[in-house]
Design a protein around this motif. Sequence first.
Motif, PDB file in Angstrom:
ATOM      1  N   LYS A 213       0.819  -1.214   0.000  1.00 61.00           N
ATOM      2  CA  LYS A 213       0.000   0.000   0.000  1.00 61.00           C
ATOM      3  C   LYS A 213       0.851   1.261   0.000  1.00 61.00           C
ATOM      4  O   LYS A 213       1.981   1.284   0.500  1.00 61.00           O
ATOM      5  N   ASP A 214       0.306   2.342  -0.562  1.00 64.13           N
ATOM      6  CA  ASP A 214       0.936   3.656  -0.471  1.00 64.13           C
ATOM      7  C   ASP A 214       0.201   4.488   0.574  1.00 64.13           C
ATOM      8  O   ASP A 214      -0.626   3.960   1.339  1.00 64.13           O
ATOM      9  N   GLU A 215       0.472   5.786   0.603  1.00 65.09           N
ATOM     10  CA  GLU A 215      -0.124   6.645   1.633  1.00 65.09           C
ATOM     11  C   GLU A 215      -1.638   6.785   1.497  1.00 65.09           C
ATOM     12  O   GLU A 215      -2.324   7.176   2.440  1.00 65.09           O
ATOM     13  N   ARG A 216      -2.184   6.449   0.312  1.00 69.06           N
ATOM     14  CA  ARG A 216      -3.639   6.542   0.104  1.00 69.06           C
ATOM     15  C   ARG A 216      -4.325   5.198   0.300  1.00 69.06           C
ATOM     16  O   ARG A 216      -5.517   5.073   0.061  1.00 69.06           O
ATOM     17  N   ASN A 217      -3.562   4.188   0.710  1.00 70.65           N
ATOM     18  CA  ASN A 217      -4.054   2.809   0.766  1.00 70.65           C
ATOM     19  C   ASN A 217      -4.397   2.300  -0.630  1.00 70.65           C
ATOM     20  O   ASN A 217      -5.309   1.490  -0.812  1.00 70.65           O
TER      21      ASN A 217
ATOM     22  N   SER B 296       1.025   2.620  -5.700  1.00 65.95           N
ATOM     23  CA  SER B 296       1.758   3.705  -6.350  1.00 65.95           C
ATOM     24  C   SER B 296       1.994   3.372  -7.815  1.00 65.95           C
ATOM     25  O   SER B 296       1.797   2.230  -8.255  1.00 65.95           O
TER      26      SER B 296
END
Length: 525
Positions: free
Chosen positions: A485-489, A492
Amino acid sequence: MLKKLCLLLLICSLAFSQKTIKLYPNTAPGSENWTWKESEIKTPDGNTIAYNVVEPTLTIYLPEKNKATGTAMLVAPGGAFHILSMDSEGHQVAKMLQAKGVAAFVLKYRVVQLKSDNPFGELMGKMKDFKKLDEENAPVIELAIKDAQSALKHIRDNATGYDINIDKVGMMGFSAGGTLTLGTFYASSKETKPNFIAPIYPYVPAVDYLKNIPKEKYPIFIALADNDNLGFAPANAQLYLDWHNAGQAAEMHIYEKGLHGFGMNKNKIPTDTWHERLTDWMKLQGYLKKKYPNQWEVGKTDEQLEAEAKKNAERERRDWTNLGRYKDANAKIGPPKAGKTRVVLTGDSITDGWAYASTDFFENNNYVGRGISGQTSPQTLLRFRQDVIDLKPKLVVINIGINDIAENTGDYNPEFTLGNYRSMIEIAKTNKIKVVLASVLPAYSFPWRPEIKDIPAKVIALNEGIKKLATEYGVSYLDYFNTLKDERNGLSKEMAEDGVHPTKACYAIMEKMVKAAIDKELAKK
């Protein structure tokens, strides 16, 4: 600079919705002395009628990025330059174009003042004398043309923000709006001339004095009814001939019935589908080609994509679970070789693409890929015996559910999805096959279903349910989600260019994780 920044922020806020902006920052030039106020009424069928328009506006409909074509269309409603049929000849048309990937702009332009609160009655009285009506309309037509030219200039000036191509800006209109379309085309220089036009049942004589058909390519599409009760068919036929004889790409549809003003109304006759002929024509002219095609669409012609779509639709009708996909491969693979431990990975496009992208990884580890792009949990369950059990594996990795959330085969019901997981687990355990339940991969949005909202929250909740099932049945849970996951769930660009389907770099991470999980589970007694 501040003005440009504000405009950019406004444009960004328009994505997937619509907003209305003023065409001029101050009073519209030429109508400084107009002191009356604009009014609206609703017809019995719900159509909005605007009249006494003093302040021209644009209502902007931008398409979703995955549908965007880079084409723009200015839409001019009709109403004899006295009223404007804003819905059936405006907003409904714009929404139809928006769905096709076209950025649509509905123009509310200046019209002749009506002095009563009965716009239809007052207009009908004037239409008894077309010569007098033409004389009254003439000066306002000039103002309306300036409104259309300002709108076209605005669209091109803001092409980057609207994500459109300045050479793919068209204009269409209905009745008086069709007249305005012709007049704007004839009277404009290249900066404000539309690249293609679609006058629908226009009143041609009002702008014949401006007629100027250039030698450069400017396609035209015309549609109206032969029984047009205002008698516009002959002049429109001549309009077609004028463009045809000038060597332009001209297409005309004259319907036997439909009267005048059919717009987007449904009358259970062929005029109900005139807009399909319009978009067919736009496609023929190259105006509906996607600006940002999906990975599987790249390099394919429209004809190839249509053929694939028809083939898939027929296959889904005959074989909803796609049992035919691996039928031959399953027959060829045979039972596991002595001393070899077979593992099957089943699921959707994540697994489907993985088996193609990492053939060595699968072959070297005796893993068998049985993912099918686009599938949901009920489809995977229905082919579980053929594509998993009958292959006699020691272990199965189940990774399915993202397309359930995307509602590929119906409304999303997490309990239904988990129930399908439960059934696959029980079938596997009954057949003494070990199970690894893989989490659904992160996703922030779906390129093919942008209307689906709150995807990260739904994925997280579904993964919690899958994890609980793993505990309940005493099987392994493989957590791709929290690693990828990235910072937005979501995923990327490095992990998935389209936000859903893994890149080679992403698969490389998954390979280490899945092999470790498989080896650990197989080591259990």
